[in-house]
Design an enzyme around this catalytic site. Structure first.
Site, PDB file in Angstrom:
ATOM      1  N   LYS A 181      35.461  46.866  53.630  1.00 37.35           N
ATOM      2  CA  LYS A 181      35.607  46.640  52.184  1.00 37.35           C
ATOM      3  C   LYS A 181      37.074  46.311  51.907  1.00 37.35           C
ATOM      4  O   LYS A 181      37.943  47.163  52.007  1.00 37.35           O
ATOM      5  CB  LYS A 181      35.180  47.874  51.390  1.00 37.35           C
ATOM      6  CG  LYS A 181      35.156  47.637  49.887  1.00 37.35           C
ATOM      7  CD  LYS A 181      34.728  48.887  49.138  1.00 37.35           C
ATOM      8  CE  LYS A 181      34.513  48.572  47.661  1.00 37.35           C
ATOM      9  NZ  LYS A 181      35.681  47.951  47.032  1.00 37.35           N
ATOM     10  N   TYR A 182      37.311  45.057  51.550  1.00 35.19           N
ATOM     11  CA  TYR A 182      38.682  44.567  51.415  1.00 35.19           C
ATOM     12  C   TYR A 182      39.256  44.860  50.029  1.00 35.19           C
ATOM     13  O   TYR A 182      38.547  44.836  49.017  1.00 35.19           O
ATOM     14  CB  TYR A 182      38.710  43.064  51.707  1.00 35.19           C
ATOM     15  CG  TYR A 182      38.283  42.756  53.125  1.00 35.19           C
ATOM     16  CD1 TYR A 182      39.195  42.835  54.175  1.00 35.19           C
ATOM     17  CD2 TYR A 182      36.959  42.450  53.412  1.00 35.19           C
ATOM     18  CE1 TYR A 182      38.799  42.586  55.482  1.00 35.19           C
ATOM     19  CE2 TYR A 182      36.550  42.195  54.709  1.00 35.19           C
ATOM     20  CZ  TYR A 182      37.471  42.279  55.744  1.00 35.19           C
ATOM     21  OH  TYR A 182      37.068  42.039  57.042  1.00 35.19           O
TER      22      TYR A 182
END
Length: 746
Positions: A394-395
């Site tokens: 999850k950036y």
């Protein structure tokens, strides 16, 4: 010769008892249009303010103001005719032969055809729409507001269907699809000058009245009504006002005043109020997109069941048909958020075929699929037991939907469907590098992150937020970015949202490629081993990411547009042991600061958003987590969005009433120790407990969520889920009912 005034007189204000003189007026006289507009609560507000502060609204400056000199006085032998009618239980005299001033689409016996007073002309008057807004503004219940709007829409469909599109846009205060970015850009001062020009009033007086009421629209209406009119301009139509607003949006500078003036001098009654509010971008009637779509669906059913409209029980008799129509309409809007396409289609085709005539296509952003928060790996195991899953990093960046159409044009949209194409000219310049095959069109779901070119690593979101948003020169860009692609929604004319993630990913890998520092696929791991998930979570943290997105690959793995689905779970690195995730909350009120915080707001009232009821529900008061600079910045920003009182769609207890109310315009990310049931806050009330809401314990401010609109804030259902997911709550539930233990075991 007797002179007649075709004006709409200013409502008389109630005065204190000691100032009353003469005999009491009769009830009939008090309800005549000369004394009080029907259904006009906002006027009561301004009258109360005037009685305290400006008496008869006359200021020293105004005493010497010249009468407006736009047009010569009209000379006739008789005054305008009036006719008596009834609105609900209120008897009133109509100043218009057609009854336009007493039009009431909220009537219990409303008939969409018979009560459409404009049916003989076949052109929808703007006053009918303004009256509808006025009634809605004064209505408390959400369902009644929707039903009122649906009555008006149904009348338009039957009498003047060509006007439905401008009516819809004006009802949500838009001129075009949101992603086109067409804005009016009219400053409040410009509007004040236009009002002064049209009414002969003094600018200082208009400013003073606006400060008292907190609403320039009400001030404009009062100024227009108290004005002695000359030859009355032609009546405004919905089509004409909508067209003029588009003209105003397309020009700049002082030339806007002339166009505003042309419409304003023709305004009657509440037309002035809502015309000015439209220009300000704050309609203040509480109708959001979901309510509007529901009203449209109900109107369609009423149109098809016209013979039953006289009973006013259409919503009860055909509730299943209404529910199905609403679902089809909302689903279509999710994949094709463009009323220019949808409105002509619903007028021409059956609702069951609507999706065929309103397909998704590049250049038109979809509402993104969202994930449910989770506290830990054990919840992932509970939800996805026996399913094939994938975990993706999850950036910490900005959600981006990247489109390529058949003409070779690239568009980039935010999670709010805001057009960010202008912000990323560097991505557009290198967009061809990502293609592996001859792809003619596509829609990619991705995350744009700030990128350290030398170290070849991800930078924090705060770095990305420093990039310019407009007029970006590719040669002057200092913050470089990399795109991490995680989904493919459309390719070469085919929509993929109904395909499982495994198929969408296969097509993504076959047709696109990675380019170092420019385009990457989200780092992923397909596994059902929870130990591997835990280890992968730790690796994501080391890679400067927020955590993991856990998704199903084959079962229940379609792309659910605009939904926060349990088929996607987010597992963040910084969750608190008892809560699970931060919350994104809307600021709706402020408390005056004391001590060091004197002169600024020292605390704030926050709310979650209830999607079902389209209301903001109070969840906590917050005063920690702020630096002095934070408080100064918050105070400067929010002071520009102060309103005179709470919105009808704010749900709160009087014990937490703030000193100042704000428009719901800003979202904050907030963390807390835990969630608890509260007798004073209203978040998720009725979901977990019938009488108590949910509140946050020890909330603290993290940051402003500029990428989220107020309607994208944490939903009430999410708040309820987070509360029920707490260990102590689950343990208490199990202890209170021994049968639950057996059910869990088997």
């Amino acid at each position: 010769m007797q002179k007649s005034i075709t004006s709409f007189f200013k409502p008389k204000c109630d005065v204190p008892e000691k100032q009353k003189q003469g005999k009491e007026k009769s009830k009939t006289e008090d309800t005549t249009i000369e004394n009080k507009l029907p259904l006009s609560t906002p006027h009561a507000t301004i009258c109360k303010a005037e009685s305290k502060e400006v008496k008869d609204v006359k200021t020293e400056d105004e005493e010497n103001e010249p009468m407006p000199m736009q047009l010569p006085l009209k000379e006739t032998g008789t005054a305008e005719p009036t006719r008596k009618t009834t609105i609900g239980l209120i008897s009133t005299d109509s100043k218009f032969p057609d009854g336009a001033d007493i039009y009431d689409p909220s009537s219990e016996m409303y008939h969409p055809l018979n009560d459409a007073y404009w049916k003989a002309k076949g052109v929808t008057p703007y006053l009918a729409l303004a009256r509808t807004f006025q009634v809605i503004e004064e209505t408390k219940g959400r369902l009644k507001m929707i039903d009122t709007l649906s009555n008006f829409f149904c009348s338009v469909m039957l009498v003047s269907p060509v006007d439905l599109l401008p009516c819809v846009y004006l009802s949500i205060n838009q001129l075009a699809p949101a992603y086109e970015g067409l804005e009016l850009g009219v400053a409040e001062t410009t509007l004040m000058k236009a009002i002064c020009k049209a009414t002969g009033r003094n600018l200082a007086h208009i400013k003073s009245q606006t400060h008292i009421t907190g609403d320039l629209g009400i001030v404009a209406e009062q100024s227009r009504m108290s004005q002695r009119m000359m030859f009355q301009p032609a009546q405004l139509t919905v089509r004409g006002v909508y067209s003029k607003l588009k003209e105003i949006a397309g020009i700049s500078g002082q030339s806007k005043i002339t166009h505003i003036y042309d419409v304003f001098v023709a305004c009657r009654l509440s037309e002035a109020r809502f015309f000015i509010r439209s220009l300000l971008g704050k309609l203040r009637i509480g109708i959001a997109e979901l309510s509007l779509l529901t009203a449209l669906a109900i109107a369609l059913v009423k149109r098809n069941r016209l013979s039953d409209c006289k009973t006013n029980k259409v919503c009860d008799i055909y509730k299943d048909e209404i529910a199905n129509t609403t679902l089809l309409l909302k689903t279509t809007f999710c994949q094709c958020p463009n009323y220019d396409i949808i409105i002509p289609a619903i007028l021409k085709y059956n609702i069951e075929d609507l999706h065929k005539h309103c397909p998704m296509h590049p250049g038109m952003p979809l509402k993104p699929m969202l994930a449910q928060p989770t506290k830990g790996v054990h919840e992932v195991l509970e939800r996805f037991s026996g399913m094939h899953i994938t975990c993706e990093w999850k950036y910490d960046g900005e959600r981006a939907q990247i489109h390529l159409n058949d003409k070779g044009e690239i568009s980039i949209f935010s999670r709010n469907s805001e057009n960010n194409t202008e912000k990323y000219p560097d991505l557009i310049a290198r967009s061809k590098n990502v293609l592996k095959t001859a792809v003619q069109s596509y829609i990619l779901d991705s995350e744009i992150v700030a990128w350290d070119v030398e170290r070849k690593q991800i930078l924090p979101f705060q770095v990305l937020s420093t990039r310019k948003r407009k007029n970006v020169d590719i040669e002057e860009i200092k913050v470089q970015v990399c795109v991490y692609i995680f989904d493919l929604l459309y390719i070469n004319g085919a929509a993929l949202v109904t395909k499982p993630l495994s198929e969408r990913r296969k097509l993504l890998l076959e047709n696109f490629q990675e380019v170092e520092g420019e385009w990457r696929f989200a780092t992923a791991l397909d596994t059902n081993d929870m130990d591997e998930v835990q280890q992968f979570l730790e690796e994501s943290i080391k890679g400067n990411c927020e955590g993991l997105m856990v998704k199903t690959l084959d079962t229940e793995a379609t792309y659910e547009i605009a939904k926060r689905s349990r088929n996607w779970l987010k597992l963040k690195k910084d969750y608190l042991s008892n809560v699970g995730d931060s919350l994104d909350l809307v600021v709706i009120g402020g408390y005056k600061g004391k001590g060091r915080r004197t002169g600024a707001y020292g605390g704030f009232l926050l709310a979650c958003y209830d999607t079902d009821n389209e209301e903001y529900q109070s969840i906590c008061k917050i005063g920690t987590g702020f630096t002095d600079d934070d408080l100064k910045a918050h105070s400067e920003f929010l002071s520009k969005h102060v309103i005179s009182g709470p919105k009808s769609y704010f749900r709160y207890d009087s014990s937490v009433e703030p000193d100042v109310w704000f428009e719901p315009v800003q979202v904050w990310e907030v963390k807390c120790a835990d969630l608890s049931l509260s007798p004073v806050h209203r978040a998720a009330i009725g979901i977990v407990d019938s009488e108590r809401g949910i509140s946050l314990r020890f909330p603290r401010f993290i940051r402003i969520r500029e990428d989220k609109s107020a309607e994208n804030a944490t939903d009430a259902t999410q708040v309820a889920h987070m509360y029920q997911s707490q260990d102590q709550v689950k343990n208490n539930q199990k202890m209170s009912d021994p049968m639950d233990i057996e059910n869990d075991f088997y």
